[in-house]
Design an enzyme around this catalytic site. Sequence first.
Site, PDB file in Angstrom:
ATOM      1  N   TRP A 195     -44.621  47.288  24.170  1.00  0.00           N
ATOM      2  CA  TRP A 195     -44.664  48.449  23.285  1.00  0.00           C
ATOM      3  C   TRP A 195     -46.078  48.570  22.691  1.00  0.00           C
ATOM      4  O   TRP A 195     -46.678  47.575  22.279  1.00  0.00           O
ATOM      5  CB  TRP A 195     -43.622  48.294  22.158  1.00  0.00           C
ATOM      6  CG  TRP A 195     -43.733  49.397  21.161  1.00  0.00           C
ATOM      7  CD1 TRP A 195     -43.259  50.669  21.289  1.00  0.00           C
ATOM      8  CD2 TRP A 195     -44.418  49.343  19.903  1.00  0.00           C
ATOM      9  NE1 TRP A 195     -43.605  51.416  20.187  1.00  0.00           N
ATOM     10  CE2 TRP A 195     -44.319  50.620  19.319  1.00  0.00           C
ATOM     11  CE3 TRP A 195     -45.114  48.341  19.226  1.00  0.00           C
ATOM     12  CZ2 TRP A 195     -44.866  50.924  18.080  1.00  0.00           C
ATOM     13  CZ3 TRP A 195     -45.675  48.643  17.983  1.00  0.00           C
ATOM     14  CH2 TRP A 195     -45.543  49.919  17.424  1.00  0.00           C
ATOM     15  N   ASP A 362     -40.877  66.520  14.761  1.00  0.00           N
ATOM     16  CA  ASP A 362     -40.386  65.221  15.239  1.00  0.00           C
ATOM     17  C   ASP A 362     -39.172  64.786  14.429  1.00  0.00           C
ATOM     18  O   ASP A 362     -38.468  65.604  13.811  1.00  0.00           O
ATOM     19  CB  ASP A 362     -41.546  64.202  15.179  1.00  0.00           C
ATOM     20  CG  ASP A 362     -41.454  63.130  16.252  1.00  0.00           C
ATOM     21  OD1 ASP A 362     -40.681  62.179  16.049  1.00  0.00           O
ATOM     22  OD2 ASP A 362     -42.135  63.246  17.287  1.00  0.00           O
ATOM     23  N   ASP A 363     -38.921  63.518  14.389  1.00  0.00           N
ATOM     24  CA  ASP A 363     -37.757  62.880  13.784  1.00  0.00           C
ATOM     25  C   ASP A 363     -37.562  63.311  12.318  1.00  0.00           C
ATOM     26  O   ASP A 363     -38.530  63.617  11.628  1.00  0.00           O
ATOM     27  CB  ASP A 363     -38.007  61.360  13.839  1.00  0.00           C
ATOM     28  CG  ASP A 363     -36.740  60.559  13.750  1.00  0.00           C
ATOM     29  OD1 ASP A 363     -35.697  61.122  13.402  1.00  0.00           O
ATOM     30  OD2 ASP A 363     -36.815  59.345  14.025  1.00  0.00           O
ATOM     31  N   LYS A 472     -38.520  67.021  22.682  1.00  0.00           N
ATOM     32  CA  LYS A 472     -39.094  65.685  22.848  1.00  0.00           C
ATOM     33  C   LYS A 472     -37.902  64.734  22.878  1.00  0.00           C
ATOM     34  O   LYS A 472     -37.256  64.515  21.862  1.00  0.00           O
ATOM     35  CB  LYS A 472     -40.031  65.346  21.696  1.00  0.00           C
ATOM     36  CG  LYS A 472     -40.550  63.919  21.761  1.00  0.00           C
ATOM     37  CD  LYS A 472     -41.587  63.646  20.673  1.00  0.00           C
ATOM     38  CE  LYS A 472     -41.962  62.174  20.650  1.00  0.00           C
ATOM     39  NZ  LYS A 472     -42.956  61.878  19.616  1.00  0.00           N
ATOM     40  N   TRP A 473     -37.590  64.210  24.051  1.00  0.00           N
ATOM     41  CA  TRP A 473     -36.388  63.387  24.271  1.00  0.00           C
ATOM     42  C   TRP A 473     -36.804  61.934  24.136  1.00  0.00           C
ATOM     43  O   TRP A 473     -37.449  61.384  25.020  1.00  0.00           O
ATOM     44  CB  TRP A 473     -35.823  63.687  25.668  1.00  0.00           C
ATOM     45  CG  TRP A 473     -34.541  63.011  25.993  1.00  0.00           C
ATOM     46  CD1 TRP A 473     -34.276  61.676  25.934  1.00  0.00           C
ATOM     47  CD2 TRP A 473     -33.341  63.641  26.451  1.00  0.00           C
ATOM     48  NE1 TRP A 473     -32.983  61.438  26.323  1.00  0.00           N
ATOM     49  CE2 TRP A 473     -32.382  62.624  26.653  1.00  0.00           C
ATOM     50  CE3 TRP A 473     -32.975  64.958  26.732  1.00  0.00           C
ATOM     51  CZ2 TRP A 473     -31.095  62.881  27.116  1.00  0.00           C
ATOM     52  CZ3 TRP A 473     -31.696  65.219  27.189  1.00  0.00           C
ATOM     53  CH2 TRP A 473     -30.765  64.191  27.375  1.00  0.00           C
ATOM     54  N   ASP A 474     -36.403  61.336  23.019  1.00  0.00           N
ATOM     55  CA  ASP A 474     -36.826  59.972  22.716  1.00  0.00           C
ATOM     56  C   ASP A 474     -35.716  58.976  23.060  1.00  0.00           C
ATOM     57  O   ASP A 474     -34.542  59.359  23.224  1.00  0.00           O
ATOM     58  CB  ASP A 474     -37.171  59.894  21.217  1.00  0.00           C
ATOM     59  CG  ASP A 474     -38.212  58.838  20.893  1.00  0.00           C
ATOM     60  OD1 ASP A 474     -38.472  57.969  21.744  1.00  0.00           O
ATOM     61  OD2 ASP A 474     -38.758  58.882  19.768  1.00  0.00           O
ATOM     62  N   MET A 475     -36.050  57.698  23.149  1.00  0.00           N
ATOM     63  CA  MET A 475     -35.071  56.649  23.483  1.00  0.00           C
ATOM     64  C   MET A 475     -35.685  55.354  22.982  1.00  0.00           C
ATOM     65  O   MET A 475     -36.613  54.837  23.592  1.00  0.00           O
ATOM     66  CB  MET A 475     -34.910  56.642  25.002  1.00  0.00           C
ATOM     67  CG  MET A 475     -33.754  55.882  25.565  1.00  0.00           C
ATOM     68  SD  MET A 475     -34.161  54.156  25.830  1.00  0.00           S
ATOM     69  CE  MET A 475     -32.731  53.608  26.702  1.00  0.00           C
ATOM     70  N   ASN A 476     -35.184  54.881  21.836  1.00  0.00           N
ATOM     71  CA  ASN A 476     -35.954  53.891  21.099  1.00  0.00           C
ATOM     72  C   ASN A 476     -35.446  52.455  21.102  1.00  0.00           C
ATOM     73  O   ASN A 476     -35.721  51.716  20.165  1.00  0.00           O
ATOM     74  CB  ASN A 476     -36.125  54.364  19.649  1.00  0.00           C
ATOM     75  CG  ASN A 476     -37.309  55.303  19.537  1.00  0.00           C
ATOM     76  OD1 ASN A 476     -38.406  54.959  19.931  1.00  0.00           O
ATOM     77  ND2 ASN A 476     -37.069  56.503  19.046  1.00  0.00           N
ATOM     78  N   CYS A 522     -39.916  60.446  26.284  1.00  0.00           N
ATOM     79  CA  CYS A 522     -40.521  59.459  25.388  1.00  0.00           C
ATOM     80  C   CYS A 522     -39.526  58.323  25.255  1.00  0.00           C
ATOM     81  O   CYS A 522     -38.325  58.558  25.183  1.00  0.00           O
ATOM     82  CB  CYS A 522     -40.764  60.122  24.030  1.00  0.00           C
ATOM     83  SG  CYS A 522     -41.277  58.981  22.741  1.00  0.00           S
ATOM     84  N   ASP A 544     -46.976  54.730  21.960  1.00  0.00           N
ATOM     85  CA  ASP A 544     -47.055  55.001  20.515  1.00  0.00           C
ATOM     86  C   ASP A 544     -48.415  54.596  19.972  1.00  0.00           C
ATOM     87  O   ASP A 544     -48.737  54.874  18.822  1.00  0.00           O
ATOM     88  CB  ASP A 544     -45.966  54.220  19.768  1.00  0.00           C
ATOM     89  CG  ASP A 544     -44.624  54.931  19.850  1.00  0.00           C
ATOM     90  OD1 ASP A 544     -44.598  56.106  20.249  1.00  0.00           O
ATOM     91  OD2 ASP A 544     -43.601  54.300  19.524  1.00  0.00           O
TER      92      ASP A 544
HETATM   93  C1  DGJ Z   1     -40.841  56.866  18.750  1.00  0.00           C
HETATM   94  C2  DGJ Z   1     -41.795  57.861  19.349  1.00  0.00           C
HETATM   95  O1  DGJ Z   1     -42.555  57.249  20.330  1.00  0.00           O
HETATM   96  C3  DGJ Z   1     -42.639  58.468  18.238  1.00  0.00           C
HETATM   97  O2  DGJ Z   1     -43.601  59.345  18.771  1.00  0.00           O
HETATM   98  C4  DGJ Z   1     -41.727  59.182  17.272  1.00  0.00           C
HETATM   99  O3  DGJ Z   1     -41.120  60.276  17.911  1.00  0.00           O
HETATM  100  C5  DGJ Z   1     -40.671  58.217  16.726  1.00  0.00           C
HETATM  101  N1  DGJ Z   1     -40.001  57.543  17.794  1.00  0.00           N
HETATM  102  C6  DGJ Z   1     -39.679  58.933  15.870  1.00  0.00           C
HETATM  103  O4  DGJ Z   1     -38.656  58.141  15.448  1.00  0.00           O
END
Ligand code: DGJ
Length: 730
Positions: A195, A362-363, A472-476, A522, A544
Amino acid sequence: MRRIFLCLAITGFTLALPLSAQSIQFDQARKLWLLTTAHSSYAMGVAPSGQLQHLYWGPALWRIADVPAASPRADVSSFDPHEMLENEEYAGWGGPRYYEPALKITRADGNRDLVLHYVSGNTDGNKLRVVLKDIRDEIEVTLSYTVYRETDMIERSAAIRNRTKQQITIESAQSATWYMPPGIGYRLSYLSGRWAAETQLNREPIHEGMKVIESRLGHTGHNFNPWFAIDDGSAEETHGRVWFGALAWSGNWRFSIEQTPYRQVRVTGGLNTFDFAYPLRPGEILQTPEFYGGFTDSGFGGASRCLHDLERTHIAPHGLSARLRPVLYNSWEATEFNVDQQGQETLADKAAKLGVELFVMDDGWFGERNTDKAGLGDWFVNKKKFPNGLDPLIEHINKLGMDFGLWVEPEMVNPDSQLYRAHPDWVMNFPGRPRSELRNQLILNLARDDVKEYIFSVLDRLTTEHKIRYLKWDMNRTFSEPGWPEEKPEAQRELWVRYVLNLYDIIDRLRAKHPNLEIESCSGGGGRVDLGILRRVDEFWISDNTEAYDRLKIQEGFSEAYAAKFMSAWVTDVPNTNGRTTSLKYRFLVAMQGALGIGANLNKWLTEDTELATKMVTLDKRIRNTVQNGDLYRLLSPRTNDVTANQYVAKGGKEAVLFAFRHAQQYKTGVAPIRLEGLDPRATYRLESIDRALLEKNSVLSGAYLMGNGISLDLIDDYDGTAVLLHRVE
Ligand code: DGJ
């Protein structure tokens, strides 16, 4: 163009065809196929035993008769059976075979022997299908090949079909095995990282034994990217023989790179075998992901350009008719979760003045999402932050001339959410075991069709009810406890595959229903960057880490496999990520080598920052066609030089742009002339410097001089950067 004519025997006819028109030739008498792209050929054939053997992969051949027919080899000893010496195109695990198999199964009665022999072949234009079958049972594999002639790439995949009356379990389903010409001294290039430090380029010798790069994380992953390049040991950016490939899969994947004692170098790649068991009931098919491979003698730069062309032409949505990526603003680094109507409108007003074309919130806009501890899963607008919903903000943004984009993370849920309270069973879990939270969130089991339908309906509602141009489709987080208790025990591990297929299905249906919708992939930065998701998205968020100098290396690694057009790159505030401070100009120049975005807190910018940014956005709009759709030449690498230089040449060669960066000067030593590439030596070019860094006295120079001598730049400060535009004069 010189045209070569040759006689081909195709399904009984003898035709005289120019080589340039024929992507796939078949020599029926010798059961041998020759697949030819503009600069490479690939051959395989059927041995008398029925075994399908790989025969050739290298520079283009014009004479199929040159390729020797597939033939059996003799055992070297009782320890070195002939099967180990033959380059089997797609090997089952059976008989005396000990290298990495392409397919491994267990039958209902425990019998695991699988030997695949040729049944039939069928050519249709640039596509070839070859059917193999077990020597006893109706277990069938259809190998698919598509030849992308202009981009010098071949697509391969396998469909495994159970035509028996018993269930079988697949333990390994690979897309393809690629063979280099027999030899030693090869080198492997691959991308690794973590990361905020993704896509770091590694290059190392290949020795006997096996090296594995993979993801067991559920998604593509930050640790390795599904791309490889193998060179003969002497290739460089500009020249040399390179074999390379990339897999189109966004779940667990695996490449094994082997050198055998018999001087075979082979790469087998596809679905990861880790925790893999896929039951195939009678009549069912498992289709593997596509694995794209190419050969070039134009070095690592040539390999990248083939992939970039393939992606822009055949992989990404809308192909060559896709619009250029717009200049984007994203609120995340400015506001984090503190989004509200007034704050977003203020940022939008400022972004519009800079020339931004797409404003992404964003979020933080939904549910009780004030920190990362709550709200994921509750995809309805937070009325405290947006009392009248999203539409007034969207209208405001549209009136400013910008499109609106919205952040979502549809695969996730916080335990502190209405969705989780209503459906605690929807997350992947092993009953009676802990549910590990990462970033306070759990993963919805997208493999379940009810969960898939729910997510589709949520996103469909959002994009139907609001004028959303971009998600913006995120996956964290990575997978953990990948249990699927509602399924029969033997089917629970299908989750690894079904999750990805359902993810693809949601996006495919969403795009089909909303053809104007664009999507950014993302995953906490670059955790989901691969050709499988690129079929369905318009951009990647690659890290990031937005610190410009770190980014140069991350971007270099990314560029090995992926085109600049798909690389979202933001200018953010300093100090950032690693505490380093660089000038705003430097940050812009780094980001302009991809799809430019701004992620800074515009409320803190001084007038001079805004003025500079406006100029840089204007400049970006002038050069972005060259950067996004042109040919990339990596002139100087940040891994090995104190100067990084990248050059982009527009298709057709009328425009080019050079970016150059100085990291740290010592003793006030100047920068040696930077030699350009990809120009026409006989043409002349007008040079346009964006500042005073260009030291050349002549403003018009020939391609021969620019490539032979190079141009001199005055880059004397630490973290200095400049760009030079080249316009072809004649
Ligand atoms: C992780 C993404 O990589 C960031 O750019 C941002 O969108 C955050 N998540 C938001 O929680």
